[in-house]
Scaffold this motif. Structure first.
Motif, short mmCIF file in Angstrom:
data_model
loop_
_atom_site.label_atom_id
_atom_site.label_comp_id
_atom_site.label_asym_id
_atom_site.label_seq_id
_atom_site.Cartn_x
_atom_site.Cartn_y
_atom_site.Cartn_z
N SER A 13 0.84 -1.20 0.00
CA SER A 13 0.00 0.00 0.00
C SER A 13 0.88 1.25 0.00
N VAL A 14 0.25 2.39 -0.19
CA VAL A 14 0.99 3.66 -0.11
C VAL A 14 1.64 3.78 1.27
N ASP A 15 0.86 3.45 2.29
CA ASP A 15 1.37 3.56 3.65
C ASP A 15 2.58 2.64 3.86
N MET A 18 5.67 3.94 2.05
CA MET A 18 6.34 5.02 2.79
C MET A 18 7.10 4.45 3.98
N ILE A 21 10.26 2.86 2.61
CA ILE A 21 11.25 3.88 2.24
C ILE A 21 11.96 4.40 3.49
N ALA A 93 -1.22 9.27 -10.95
CA ALA A 93 -1.31 8.22 -9.93
C ALA A 93 -0.94 6.92 -10.62
N ALA A 94 -0.31 6.05 -9.89
CA ALA A 94 0.19 4.83 -10.54
C ALA A 94 0.21 3.65 -9.59
N PHE A 95 0.05 2.48 -10.18
CA PHE A 95 0.34 1.26 -9.44
C PHE A 95 0.99 0.28 -10.42
N GLU A 111 1.56 0.09 -4.93
CA GLU A 111 1.40 1.49 -5.31
C GLU A 111 2.64 1.89 -6.09
N THR A 113 2.80 5.52 -7.25
CA THR A 113 2.88 6.97 -7.34
C THR A 113 4.16 7.43 -6.65
N MET A 114 4.33 6.99 -5.40
CA MET A 114 5.53 7.32 -4.65
C MET A 114 6.76 6.70 -5.31
N ALA A 117 7.96 8.46 -8.44
CA ALA A 117 8.68 9.71 -8.14
C ALA A 117 10.14 9.39 -7.83
N ALA A 146 5.51 18.24 -7.71
CA ALA A 146 5.64 17.00 -6.93
C ALA A 146 6.98 16.29 -7.13
N PHE A 150 12.26 15.19 -5.06
CA PHE A 150 12.86 13.88 -5.33
C PHE A 150 14.10 14.04 -6.20
N ASP B 326 -5.44 0.83 -0.09
CA ASP B 326 -4.71 2.10 -0.04
C ASP B 326 -3.70 2.09 -1.19
N LEU B 327 -4.23 2.27 -2.41
CA LEU B 327 -3.43 2.07 -3.63
C LEU B 327 -2.88 3.39 -4.18
N LEU B 328 -3.53 4.51 -3.83
CA LEU B 328 -3.21 5.78 -4.47
C LEU B 328 -2.74 6.82 -3.47
N PRO B 334 -1.56 18.22 -3.97
CA PRO B 334 -1.04 17.30 -4.99
C PRO B 334 0.41 17.57 -5.38
N ARG B 335 0.87 18.82 -5.19
CA ARG B 335 2.26 19.13 -5.54
C ARG B 335 3.21 18.69 -4.45
N ASP B 336 2.65 18.22 -3.31
CA ASP B 336 3.51 17.97 -2.16
C ASP B 336 3.61 16.49 -1.81
N LEU B 337 3.94 15.70 -2.81
CA LEU B 337 4.12 14.26 -2.60
C LEU B 337 5.28 14.00 -1.63
N PHE B 338 6.34 14.79 -1.79
CA PHE B 338 7.51 14.60 -0.94
C PHE B 338 7.21 14.93 0.52
N LEU B 341 5.51 12.10 2.10
CA LEU B 341 6.48 11.06 2.46
C LEU B 341 7.22 11.44 3.75
#
Lengths: 351, 351
Positions: A13-15, A18, A21, A93-95, A111, A113-114, A117, A146, A150, B326-328, B334-338, B341
C-alpha cells in the motif's frame, strides 16, 4: 522476500511503501534503486520494448507500460490528468505489478505513485553521473511541483549536488520545495526568473507541468558545460526546451522510438542523432567527452525503469511491509473452478 | 455502489467474488451479466478497440486487455500457461481494473478468474440466443475442463437447454463436470467419443485446451441446423474445427481483426466473410435466418466483454463485498508528494 502461497499476491500500500522507504532510508533507497536501474540499463537489449498502450481522452491519458526480461514481467498503470490538480487530486497516480513469466502468476502488486517519483529521480541522477561534469555541484530546478524534491535529494545523494536554485511560476511551489528540503543541508536559493535560476548552474533540471510546446529554457540561457536533465516534456505536443538549444546539445534518451514521439526531440527531424543511454552504461557509446559540451538527457520515462523499481521493491520486502491479497482463484483441481465456486456457497439457502 | 474516498480503491477478492455470486444467485448473476454484455455489444462502436498487448514466452502468454467507452476505462490482466495444470496451478488467472476516464483514478480492482469464466459463458449464451435455433434444447460440450460447467449453466439459464452431452479425452473431467451439475436438473450423458457426443445436439460447444491446430470437430459430424459455439480456439496456431466445417457455416465473431489472427478463421483467407456479432444485436445484420443453417460463433474473448463484467460487478457491489485498498497516494496538496512522504517518517529516529 520469501514466497507466499501462490494464490495470494503481496500488496504494498501507499502507507507500507512510505514505511519501507523510511525503514531503508530515503537516500539508501535511491542508491539501491539506482543500482537496479544501472543493472537493467546495462542489459537493456534483453528486454521487451513494447510501446506503452495509451488511452487518450479530453482530460488526460491512461497508460499501461509493460515489459519483460524473459524471467519477470512487469507493468505499470499510470494516468496523466493535468486538470486533476484543480480538484485536489494527483495529476499522476500509478500502481504496478510484477509477475512470473514461467507461470504467469502475479508476484507483487504495489502502489507506484511514490515509487515512480523515486525511480524518475534515480534515473535522472544515474544519467547525470555519466553526462554531467564530475565537478557539478549546483543544480537549477525549473518547475517545483511534486517531482522537484525527489530530483533534489537524488542528485544530492548520488552526485553530491550541494547547491540548489529553485524557480516556479508559482512561488509558493518553490517555497514548499525549499521547506521540504530544509533539513537536507543544501544551500537553497529561490529565484525570481528562469534566467536567474540557471545562472551558474552545472545541472539544469526542467520539470514543469506545462502541457503545450513551451520554451521553459531558451538557448541563450544555457552556458557551455551544462547538463540539462529534461524531465517535464514527456508526451506528444509537450516540450520545454527551445529547438536551438537542442541543436547545441549532445542528446541522450531512453528508448529512441518512444522519445522521438514524446520527448524534446519531437521538435527535430526523425533522423537527428541521439544516443540511447543504455549504450553509455554498457560502454558502447561515450557519455560526456569534454568539459565544455552541453549534454541533454531527454527523459520521458520508460517501462524498464518501472521494472527495475518493481524488482528492487520485491527484493527489499519483508512481511512487515505487505498485505496478502486473495487475487487469484486457486481451486484444488485447476479444472474444477466451478466446483470451487459451488463449495463456497453459504451452507443455508444461498445460491 | 456508493463512492469510497478517492485514494482508496475497492478490491473484490476471490472469496468476495464468490460470496457476491452466491448472494445474487449464479443464474441471476449470469442473466445480469448478459444484460450488460448486450448493452455494450449494442453500442460496440463507441469503444476503443486496441489489440490486446501480449507478452509471449516459452510456457505461455501474459496479456493486458484494455478498452474504454470514453467514460470508463477497464483492463484485464490474464495469463495463459497450459503447462501450469501439471503443477496444480490455474492455466488461466486474471484480475481487472475499472477506472474513471475523467480523472484517471482507479475505481475497482477485482479478481477476474472466476468473473472471466462467467463472462465467457454469458457471452456464448448471448450469441446463441441470436444464432441457435429457438427450439434448441440439447447441448454437446466437448472439453470438460474449467469452463464447461459455466457454459452448461449459462445455456440452461439463458436459453433453456435441458439436455447435456459431455465428452472429454479424459473421462474423469466429464465425471467431474456431471457431478458438479448434479443438482441443476439437467439430463446429462457422458459420451465415449466426439461423434457420440454431437449426435442429436442442437448446440455444440468446443472448449478444449488443445494448443495445436486440432480437429476436435470434423465436418462429417455436424448436421444441418446446428449452432457451434467455438470457445477453445483462441490464439494463433490453436484451432479446434475442421476447415471444411467452417466453409459450411455462417460465421460470427467478436472483433474481426483479432479473430482473423486468433480464431478458427485463421484457417481461412483474410477476406473470408464473417459477421461481427454486435451488428446482429444492433439490428444491422441478420443472425440465424433458417432452421437448416449451420451457425458458428468463433469466440476468442474480447476486452469489451471484460469491461461489461467489470461494470456489472461495480454496479452490484455493496461494502459487504469489497475491501478498501490504499493504492493511491493522496497528499493534501497534490504538488507535495515529498512532504507526504516526510510526514510519514517514524517519529523517533527512523529515516
Amino acid at each position: 522476500m520469501s514466497a507466499p502461497a501462490r494464490n495470494v499476491v503481496p500488496f504494498v500500500s501507499v502507507d507500507n511503501m512510505m514505511r519501507l522507504i523510511h525503514a531503508i532510508g530515503v537516500d539508501a533507497f535511491l542508491a539501491g534503486l539506482g543500482a537496479y536501474l544501472e543493472e537493467d540499463f546495462r542489459r537493456w537489449e534483453v528486454f521487451d520494448k513494447t510501446p506503452r498502450l495509451a488511452s487518450h481522452s479530453r482530460n488526460g491519458v491512461i497508460e499501461l507500460m509493460p515489459t519483460s526480461d524473459g524471467t519477470l514481467y512487469g507493468f505499470k498503470y499510470v494516468n496523466g490528468h493535468p486538470r486533476n490538480a484543480a480538484q485536489g487530486l494527483q495529476t499522476v497516480a500509478a500502481f504496478g505489478l510484477l509477475a512470473d513469466v514461467g507461470s504467469g502468476y502475479p508476484m507483487l502488486l504495489t502502489e507506484m505513485t511514490m515509487l515512480t517519483a523515486l525511480r524518475t529521480a534515480a534515473t535522472s541522477a544515474m544519467a547525470a553521473r555519466y553526462l554531467a561534469r564530475p565537478d557539478a555541484r549546483v543544480m537549477a530546478i525549473i518547475g517545483n511541483g511534486a517531482q522537484a524534491e525527489f530530483q533534489a535529494i537524488a542528485f544530492q545523494a548520488l552526485l553530491g549536488v550541494d547547491r540548489l536554485r529553485l524557480y516556479d511560476i508559482d512561488r509558493t511551489a518553490s517555497i514548499k520545495c525549499a521547506r521540504n528540503l530544509d533539513e537536507r543541508g543544501l544551500d537553497i536559493m529561490i529565484c525570481d526568473s528562469t534566467q536567474q535560476c540557471v545562472t551558474g548552474a552545472d545541472i539544469i533540471t526542467t520539470v514543469t507541468a506545462s502541457k503545450q510546446r513551451a520554451v521553459i529554457l531558451s538557448d541563450n540561457m544555457v552556458g557551455a558545460g551544462a547538463h540539462i536533465n529534461g524531465v517535464g516534456g514527456d508526451c506528444p505536443g509537450k516540450t520545454e526546451l527551445q529547438r536551438e538549444l537542442l541543436l547545441r546539445a549532445d542528446i541522450f534518451v531512453e528508448h529512441l522510438p518512444q522519445t522521438r514521439i514524446e520527448g524534446e526531440i519531437q521538435q527535430l527531424p526523425a533522423d537527428y542523432p541521439a544516443t540511447e543511454l543504455w549504450r553509455v552504461l554498457a560502454g558502447a557509446a561515450p557519455g560526456r567527452t569534454s568539459a565544455g559540451q552541453i549534454t541533454l538527457f531527454d527523459s520521458v520515462g520508460f517501462a524498464i525503469e518501472d521494472f527495475s523499481a518493481l524488482r528492487y521493491v520485491r527484493d527489499q520486502l519483508t512481511p512487515a511491509f505487505y498485505e496478502e491479497l486473495d487475487l487469484l482463484a486457486d481451486p484444488d483441481d485447476p479444472r474444477d473452478l466451478f466446483g470451487m465456486l459451488m463449495r463456497a456457497a453459504p451452507t443455508a439457502a444461498g445460491a
